[in-house]
Write a protein that holds these residues in place. Structure first.
Motif, PDB file in Angstrom:
ATOM      1  N   LEU A  49     -10.770  -4.646  -1.398  1.00 48.03           N
ATOM      2  CA  LEU A  49     -10.400  -5.849  -1.165  1.00 48.03           C
ATOM      3  C   LEU A  49      -9.205  -6.287  -0.357  1.00 48.03           C
ATOM      4  O   LEU A  49      -8.822  -7.243   0.509  1.00 48.03           O
ATOM      5  CB  LEU A  49      -9.665  -6.419  -2.604  1.00 48.03           C
ATOM      6  CG  LEU A  49     -10.580  -6.286  -3.781  1.00 48.03           C
ATOM      7  CD1 LEU A  49      -9.886  -6.932  -4.969  1.00 48.03           C
ATOM      8  CD2 LEU A  49     -11.749  -7.455  -3.330  1.00 48.03           C
ATOM      9  N   VAL A  50      -8.431  -5.015   0.154  1.00 47.51           N
ATOM     10  CA  VAL A  50      -7.638  -5.051   1.327  1.00 47.51           C
ATOM     11  C   VAL A  50      -8.132  -4.570   2.652  1.00 47.51           C
ATOM     12  O   VAL A  50      -8.101  -5.223   3.406  1.00 47.51           O
ATOM     13  CB  VAL A  50      -6.564  -4.013   0.876  1.00 47.51           C
ATOM     14  CG1 VAL A  50      -5.420  -3.917   1.935  1.00 47.51           C
ATOM     15  CG2 VAL A  50      -5.520  -4.710  -0.455  1.00 47.51           C
ATOM     16  N   TRP A  51      -8.725  -3.300   2.489  1.00 53.09           N
ATOM     17  CA  TRP A  51      -9.360  -2.694   4.023  1.00 53.09           C
ATOM     18  C   TRP A  51     -10.132  -3.756   4.601  1.00 53.09           C
ATOM     19  O   TRP A  51     -10.422  -3.692   5.591  1.00 53.09           O
ATOM     20  CB  TRP A  51     -10.086  -1.570   3.432  1.00 53.09           C
ATOM     21  CG  TRP A  51      -8.825  -0.326   3.205  1.00 53.09           C
ATOM     22  CD1 TRP A  51      -9.007   0.288   2.052  1.00 53.09           C
ATOM     23  CD2 TRP A  51      -7.982   0.289   4.133  1.00 53.09           C
ATOM     24  NE1 TRP A  51      -7.955   1.384   1.941  1.00 53.09           N
ATOM     25  CE2 TRP A  51      -7.416   1.286   3.267  1.00 53.09           C
ATOM     26  CE3 TRP A  51      -7.491  -0.052   5.398  1.00 53.09           C
ATOM     27  CZ2 TRP A  51      -6.259   1.945   3.715  1.00 53.09           C
ATOM     28  CZ3 TRP A  51      -6.474   0.905   5.786  1.00 53.09           C
ATOM     29  CH2 TRP A  51      -5.732   1.717   5.052  1.00 53.09           C
ATOM     30  N   GLN A  52     -11.191  -4.601   3.924  1.00 53.62           N
ATOM     31  CA  GLN A  52     -11.927  -5.520   4.630  1.00 53.62           C
ATOM     32  C   GLN A  52     -11.303  -6.596   5.411  1.00 53.62           C
ATOM     33  O   GLN A  52     -11.773  -6.979   6.518  1.00 53.62           O
ATOM     34  CB  GLN A  52     -12.767  -6.159   3.743  1.00 53.62           C
ATOM     35  CG  GLN A  52     -11.972  -7.260   2.722  1.00 53.62           C
ATOM     36  CD  GLN A  52     -13.166  -7.710   1.769  1.00 53.62           C
ATOM     37  OE1 GLN A  52     -14.273  -7.725   1.736  1.00 53.62           O
ATOM     38  NE2 GLN A  52     -12.500  -8.377   0.446  1.00 53.62           N
ATOM     39  N   HIS A  53      -9.814  -6.575   5.402  1.00 55.80           N
ATOM     40  CA  HIS A  53      -9.216  -7.355   6.145  1.00 55.80           C
ATOM     41  C   HIS A  53      -8.459  -6.822   7.330  1.00 55.80           C
ATOM     42  O   HIS A  53      -7.582  -7.419   8.023  1.00 55.80           O
ATOM     43  CB  HIS A  53      -8.178  -8.401   5.172  1.00 55.80           C
ATOM     44  CG  HIS A  53      -8.751  -9.260   4.270  1.00 55.80           C
ATOM     45  ND1 HIS A  53      -9.153 -10.642   4.716  1.00 55.80           N
ATOM     46  CD2 HIS A  53      -9.090  -8.846   2.983  1.00 55.80           C
ATOM     47  CE1 HIS A  53      -9.686 -11.083   3.474  1.00 55.80           C
ATOM     48  NE2 HIS A  53      -9.700 -10.386   2.477  1.00 55.80           N
ATOM     49  N   ILE A  54      -8.493  -5.391   7.322  1.00 59.83           N
ATOM     50  CA  ILE A  54      -7.688  -4.858   8.288  1.00 59.83           C
ATOM     51  C   ILE A  54      -8.836  -4.596   9.486  1.00 59.83           C
ATOM     52  O   ILE A  54      -9.774  -3.954   9.254  1.00 59.83           O
ATOM     53  CB  ILE A  54      -7.076  -3.475   7.805  1.00 59.83           C
ATOM     54  CG1 ILE A  54      -6.134  -3.942   6.667  1.00 59.83           C
ATOM     55  CG2 ILE A  54      -6.297  -2.602   8.758  1.00 59.83           C
ATOM     56  CD1 ILE A  54      -5.676  -2.803   5.705  1.00 59.83           C
ATOM     57  N   PRO A  55      -8.505  -4.493  10.672  1.00 58.76           N
ATOM     58  CA  PRO A  55      -9.227  -4.268  11.721  1.00 58.76           C
ATOM     59  C   PRO A  55      -9.808  -2.907  11.571  1.00 58.76           C
ATOM     60  O   PRO A  55      -9.258  -1.949  11.548  1.00 58.76           O
ATOM     61  CB  PRO A  55      -8.538  -4.441  13.028  1.00 58.76           C
ATOM     62  CG  PRO A  55      -7.529  -5.438  12.500  1.00 58.76           C
ATOM     63  CD  PRO A  55      -7.085  -5.038  11.505  1.00 58.76           C
ATOM     64  N   ALA A  56     -11.214  -2.856  11.623  1.00 62.32           N
ATOM     65  CA  ALA A  56     -11.763  -1.440  11.939  1.00 62.32           C
ATOM     66  C   ALA A  56     -11.741  -0.673  13.072  1.00 62.32           C
ATOM     67  O   ALA A  56     -11.495  -1.258  14.135  1.00 62.32           O
ATOM     68  CB  ALA A  56     -13.326  -1.652  11.282  1.00 62.32           C
ATOM     69  N   LEU A  57     -11.666   0.570  13.032  1.00 61.32           N
ATOM     70  CA  LEU A  57     -11.430   1.450  14.252  1.00 61.32           C
ATOM     71  C   LEU A  57     -12.885   1.267  15.210  1.00 61.32           C
ATOM     72  O   LEU A  57     -13.916   1.158  14.747  1.00 61.32           O
ATOM     73  CB  LEU A  57     -11.362   2.839  13.956  1.00 61.32           C
ATOM     74  CG  LEU A  57     -10.192   3.140  12.971  1.00 61.32           C
ATOM     75  CD1 LEU A  57     -10.261   4.528  12.447  1.00 61.32           C
ATOM     76  CD2 LEU A  57      -8.942   2.982  13.815  1.00 61.32           C
ATOM     77  N   THR A  58     -12.626   0.977  16.486  1.00 59.31           N
ATOM     78  CA  THR A  58     -13.598   1.068  17.283  1.00 59.31           C
ATOM     79  C   THR A  58     -14.281   2.601  17.539  1.00 59.31           C
ATOM     80  O   THR A  58     -13.902   3.339  17.120  1.00 59.31           O
ATOM     81  CB  THR A  58     -13.125   0.530  18.696  1.00 59.31           C
ATOM     82  OG1 THR A  58     -12.232   1.642  19.298  1.00 59.31           O
ATOM     83  CG2 THR A  58     -12.548  -0.703  18.615  1.00 59.31           C
ATOM     84  N   ASP A  59     -15.552   2.773  18.086  1.00 57.56           N
ATOM     85  CA  ASP A  59     -16.128   3.756  18.472  1.00 57.56           C
ATOM     86  C   ASP A  59     -15.153   4.742  19.335  1.00 57.56           C
ATOM     87  O   ASP A  59     -14.975   5.846  18.845  1.00 57.56           O
ATOM     88  CB  ASP A  59     -17.281   3.666  19.224  1.00 57.56           C
ATOM     89  CG  ASP A  59     -18.284   3.110  18.538  1.00 57.56           C
ATOM     90  OD1 ASP A  59     -18.255   2.912  17.186  1.00 57.56           O
ATOM     91  OD2 ASP A  59     -19.572   2.987  18.832  1.00 57.56           O
TER      92      ASP A  59
END
Length: 561
Positions: free
Chosen positions: A204-214
């Motif tokens: 619920l929290v992590w889905q709102h934090i930008p994911a790391l790029t390749d």
């Protein structure tokens, strides 16, 4: 006679072969060991093109295999913007706030601040009030920055009010199913306290934090490889898969598997990796989520499984521990991570999942801290073997804190291994044992007894949760003395040879690669480490102070102190 690319001479080289014998010198060609013996015997492989390393009497060992760690996540935690809030750095709420304040002062408003490491039993206010950190502990220093801080074990997190607002977690947010996790509410209300438990809640929290790029994931891997090499670690496990795509900025996600493989082909890796697949979609641990996750998993073609492979499925059987009903110290015996309203229903779901994943041909490694979890998964492994026999899958128990001798006898009989972390025992046994009756608590982590029952015990760090310093782990295994100087059941200590085996050849056995690595023998890869102290002659209490001077992977020096 073939001339060597590399020879190492004049050493005290522990081969970790069957007899735990010592030699003086080793010859290497194309990253493989072609001979071992005395210095005079090995000198004959040298010409003017050979790299010669004079060990000057120092101890050399096989490179370490870290049998359980989170590699990409470790690389993320080593980045400059990731906060360390572990003990002894954080011993009070004021300490926690000071770390966050320093990050706030350097970070634009609205930017996420993240970190890891708190332990409520080692934060004085939390210990006194028998609670975890809450949003009001973070809010005073971070009104304009969303903050997410995981505990030392990663299963739990605390976020501030700004993060709750960004993520839309409010009093109206529905409660989660038990199998998904928990949004803790302030007592007497439905207002979230900022504390969330387990993967479904964390998503619920992590889905709102930008994911790391390749590119960022690659940097994490290379940064982590460099750190491993400082500790003599030449191969390791990582936990990655579709179930981790929305956890820890994607540091547990499936994208990194292909990046590992590309880096191996580009010869940029300096540590070999065995990926344990986190298959449960959204981190959920259930038969449906895991089997569907495996169905959706798409793996790259692995060119050389000595460098990168993914043949194991990682399952979380519990979080903080599903305790046996006879535990008289802790009233809350917790539960497994699997669905079911009763212990029996949860047990049936776990065993059903084990049997099916085994039937599909995978090796299994299952996180199990509590005794009820350990009892259940060993029962499930045995059922899977007997229902669908096949050649030595070597399923294993991860952690196995409350393993009993009865469990060990069953595990030894059926070829079930253990992936343990003696660095964790060194660090936290003082308060872990309080969950058990005194006699039981002080006899936890009896790896010598398990090995005597035929269990293959491999050792690792669980980094980024605990230190990568494997020599501190060895020190605990041979002394059973914790970081605080407390000694428990010294009669259960391991021999130094067996402690080293746990970090080398036993790890290779867990990976089905004992014919390739884990010892310094002819026909195996040239992965070595050189130490600055003779751990075979110093006091056992000093082993953890030993440093690695040099690490060699595939016949190439990748680290020098």
């Amino acid at each position: 006679m073939k001339q060597a690319d590399l020879i190492l001479l004049n050493g005290k080289i522990a081969t970790v072969d069957e007899q735990f014998s010592f030699v003086e010198a080793v010859a290497v060609v194309d990253g493989w060991i072609i001979d071992t013996g005395t210095t005079e015997e090995i000198k004959k492989y040298s010409n003017n093109q050979t790299k010669v390393i004079d060990l000057e009497g120092k101890v050399m060992l096989p490179g370490v295999h870290d049998a359980h760690m989170h590699g990409v996540h470790t690389g993320l935690s080593l980045s400059t913007h990731f906060l360390d809030v572990s003990f002894p750095k954080v011993q009070s709420i004021a300490d926690l706030q000071a770390v966050i304040q320093a990050a706030v002062d350097q970070t634009p408003a609205g930017t996420w601040i993240m970190g890891m490491g708190w332990n409520e039993m080692l934060i004085k206010e939390c210990a006194a009030e028998n609670r975890t950190p809450k949003k009001w502990d973070l809010d005073p220093v971070s009104p304009d920055h969303p903050v997410v801080i995981n505990d030392y074990g990663a299963h739990r997190m605390v976020v501030n009010s700004k993060a709750l607002t960004v993520c839309g977690i409010t009093a109206e947010t529905p409660d989660l199913k038990l199998v998904e996790g928990q949004i803790e509410r302030i007592e007497g209300t439905r207002e979230p306290s900022g504390y969330l438990n387990e993967w479904g809640a964390q998503v619920l929290v992590w889905q709102h934090i930008p994911a790391l790029t390749d590119e960022e994931l690659e940097s994490c891997i290379l940064r982590m490889n460099s750190e491993l090499n400082k500790y003599g670690i030449t191969s390791h496990v990582d936990i990655l898969g579709i179930g981790g795509n929305q956890l820890f900025c994607g540091a547990w996600g499936e994208k990194s598997i292909a990046i590992y493989e590309r880096l191996a082909r580009e010869k940029k890796l300096t540590a070999r990796v065995s990926v344990n697949l986190l298959a449960g979609i959204d981190g959920i641990q259930s038969y449906q989520a895991i089997i569907e996750g495996l169905k959706q998993t798409k793996l790259p073609e692995f060119k050389d499984r000595n460098w990168v492979k993914a043949e194991t499925v990682k399952i979380f059987g519990d979080g903080g521990g599903w305790l046996r009903a006879d535990n008289q110290v802790v009233e809350d015996h917790s539960r497994s991570t699997f669905p079911g309203t009763t212990d029996e229903e949860q047990e049936a779901e776990i065993i059903k999942t084990i049997v099916e994943v085994h039937r599909q041909g995978w090796q299994l490694g299952i996180h199990a801290i509590g005794g009820r979890t350990i009892d259940t998964i060993i029962k499930g492994y045995i059922q899977a073997f007997q229902q669908y026999p096949r050649e030595c899958p070597r399923h294993f128990v991860i952690h196995g804190d409350d393993m009993t001798l009865e469990n060990a006898r069953d595990a030894g009989k059926f070829g079930i291994g253990m992936s343990v972390q003696s660095i964790a025992a060194y660090t936290i046994m003082d308060f872990m044992k309080m969950r058990f009756e005194p006699a039981r608590g002080e006899s936890l982590f009896s790896w010598r007894e398990y090995q005597e029952e035929g269990v293959n015990v491999a050792n690792g760090s669980d980094s980024n949760i605990f230190s990568l310093n494997w020599l501190q782990g060895v020190q605990f295994a041979v002394t059973r003395t914790t970081i605080n100087g407390n000694s428990y059941r010294p009669d259960l200590t391991s021999s130094l040879a067996d402690a080293i085996r746990m970090y080398t050849i036993n790890g290779a056995k867990q990976e089905h690669l004992e014919n390739v690595r884990g010892s310094i023998e002819i026909g195996k890869v040239a992965d070595f480490q050189v130490l600055d102290q003779d751990i075979f002659s110093i006091q056992p209490e000093k082993i953890g102070e030993t440093n690695v001077l040099m690490t060699i992977v595939d016949g190439t020096v990748v680290y020098e102190k």
